[in-house]
Scaffold this motif. Sequence first.
Motif, PDB file in Angstrom:
ATOM      1  N   LYS A   1      14.557  14.294 -17.616  1.00  0.00           N
ATOM      2  CA  LYS A   1      14.463  15.492 -16.347  1.00  0.00           C
ATOM      3  C   LYS A   1      13.571  16.504 -17.192  1.00  0.00           C
ATOM      4  CE  LYS A   1      13.753  19.054 -12.776  1.00  0.00           C
ATOM      5  NZ  LYS A   1      15.045  20.211 -12.278  1.00  0.00           N
TER       6      LYS A   1
ATOM      7  N   GLY B   1      12.459  14.381 -11.549  1.00  0.00           N
ATOM      8  CA  GLY B   1      12.984  14.965 -10.250  1.00  0.00           C
ATOM      9  C   GLY B   1      12.596  16.825 -10.190  1.00  0.00           C
TER      10      GLY B   1
ATOM     11  N   THR C   1      16.084  11.369  -7.713  1.00  0.00           N
ATOM     12  CA  THR C   1      17.213  11.818  -8.805  1.00  0.00           C
ATOM     13  C   THR C   1      18.318  10.684  -8.685  1.00  0.00           C
ATOM     14  OG1 THR C   1      17.465  13.326  -6.534  1.00  0.00           O
ATOM     15  CG2 THR C   1      15.901  13.666  -8.888  1.00  0.00           C
TER      16      THR C   1
END
Length: 63
Positions: free
Chosen positions: A29, A35, A42
């Motif tokens: 991330k 996400g 995710t």
Amino acid sequence: MYVCLCHAVTDSQIKEAVSQGDMTLADVKKRLGVGSQCGKCTKMATQVIAAQLDVEPNYYEVA
């Protein structure tokens, strides 16, 4: 295949991030933004990370 449509991140990019030492969704991330917007990716991103970690030895963990 696109995993994160919000940031146009592919499974290949996630696999490359794992190859460069990212081990968790939080790591990926930070690097790619996966996400961080709608969050629908995710689960798939976590699966790609886990599959890549199974295939590729993690030299960072040993050191």
